[in-house]
Design an enzyme around this catalytic site. Sequence first.
Site, PDB file in Angstrom:
ATOM      1  CG  HIS A  75      -2.075   1.016   1.523  1.00  0.00           C
ATOM      2  ND1 HIS A  75      -1.518   1.973   2.841  1.00  0.00           N
ATOM      3  CD2 HIS A  75      -2.723   1.588   0.814  1.00  0.00           C
ATOM      4  CE1 HIS A  75      -2.398   3.191   2.508  1.00  0.00           C
ATOM      5  NE2 HIS A  75      -3.255   2.428   1.149  1.00  0.00           N
ATOM      6  CD  GLU A  78      -2.857   2.642  -3.626  1.00  0.00           C
ATOM      7  OE1 GLU A  78      -3.486   3.399  -3.535  1.00  0.00           O
ATOM      8  OE2 GLU A  78      -3.088   1.615  -2.669  1.00  0.00           O
ATOM      9  CG  HIS A  79      -0.314   6.443  -0.629  1.00  0.00           C
ATOM     10  ND1 HIS A  79      -0.628   7.105  -0.412  1.00  0.00           N
ATOM     11  CD2 HIS A  79      -1.242   5.465  -0.172  1.00  0.00           C
ATOM     12  CE1 HIS A  79      -1.679   7.002   0.441  1.00  0.00           C
ATOM     13  NE2 HIS A  79      -2.244   5.611   0.039  1.00  0.00           N
ATOM     14  CD  GLU A 155      -4.919   5.557   3.625  1.00  0.00           C
ATOM     15  OE1 GLU A 155      -6.167   4.082   2.116  1.00  0.00           O
ATOM     16  OE2 GLU A 155      -3.891   5.507   2.958  1.00  0.00           O
TER      17      GLU A 155
END
Length: 451
Positions: A75, A78-79, A155
């Site tokens: 993740h 991905e950012h 997040e």
Amino acid sequence: MSGAGGVRGASGPAGRAVTRVVDSDPLGGTVRRTVLPSGLRVLTEAIPTMRSVSFGIWVAVGSRDETGPQAGVSHFLEHLLFKGTRKRSALDISAAIEAVGGETNAFTTKEYTCYYARVLDQDLPLAIDVMCDLVADSVLAAADVETERGVILEEIAMHDDEPGDEVHDLLARAVYGDHPLGRLISGTEETISPMSRRQIQSFYRRRYTAPSIVIAAAGNLEHTEVVKLVRQALHGTVLDGEPAAPAPLRPADTRVRTSRPGSVVEHKETEQAHVVLGCPGIGRLDDRRFALGVLNNVLGGGMSSRLFQEIRERRGLAYSVYSYSSQYADTGLFAVYAGCAPGKVDEVLELVRAELAEVAAHGVTDAELARGKGMAKGSYVLNLEDTGSRMSRLAKGELLFGDLLPVDELLARVDAVSADEVNALAADLLARPMSLAVVGPFGPDDFPAAG
């Protein structure tokens, strides 16, 4: 009609690309599949009546592929891939697509990661160049790692403030324990805070390889043109490598062990309690997956389902109540969620357990079977009404199943589900010991045992 799996591994003589027609769908267009010499696969569905195209790059890596200290790296990566390449800054990436009215995004799951763009058909060359650039040639600058670390920690904190989302992650932890399937996709503050650029870069280069990548596009396009543009965009990058065969389907993990059924309670002073009762389910290649879709619809798949009618309509105990299933390569999850007033949790859980026991013991009625099948078929077709969902269908068929079932065949498989199949699955699945996850104003001793 041959599926994508029928040509898996083909790379052609002398490393040439091989293209096959996979499907011709009366509800859409012709699906073609090309395997590039590097092992990267390109699938397209040509839909001339559309004026848009959805383009996606799917990588066969997700959070279950991480070690404990790496939790959240997929993740995180991905950012970071949107933060800049050797040719483009982060602003260049977003501005290029937004200047033509398009959109880009990405998401990470437990078994794959997807990067996608949706643009007008005339702007597909731009979308291919930008998306291939960011996936193949991200620089992962140290400053960007620190910036995105802060974003991801925010997040995670935001997710913790959403009890209706958090409770599903608690159930996964209750069912799968320390196995990666039980972890948060985002990682935790304890794993994200110390994660170094070197760790992320190492994961990037080891996992983002051509044989593990599927590119899919759907809309007003020409397959040969998409393949040409992809090859041009990837030329000279690490994804333009030596000839190789596509990666095989993810193998079953014999280490997947579920935890002993129990309760996980997260104390929060919320006005509403969130509860999920669930158990290990079936894997996505299990032939019973079509029967499971029907069974799920009967139990909690809509407003006419047993759980909705009993708990919300007749008794008014919960605003939201539904069942769901998740399937992975080697296992799955079946669960029932309800959001209700804290003082009604015991009654809601009692009713849920009673309904599951009833269906396990006596099965579904003919009327429920017909309705469950109708819901499944309608959902399949209605979910294919835009280019994004059709692009996803191509990629998931290739990446997760090794085949692309034509829509008519898929509907026929649902039609063929019998009452005996649904009832046999219900007797097996719904009688399994259940784990319980709760978020609300409770303590760990308020739910001493699941079952």
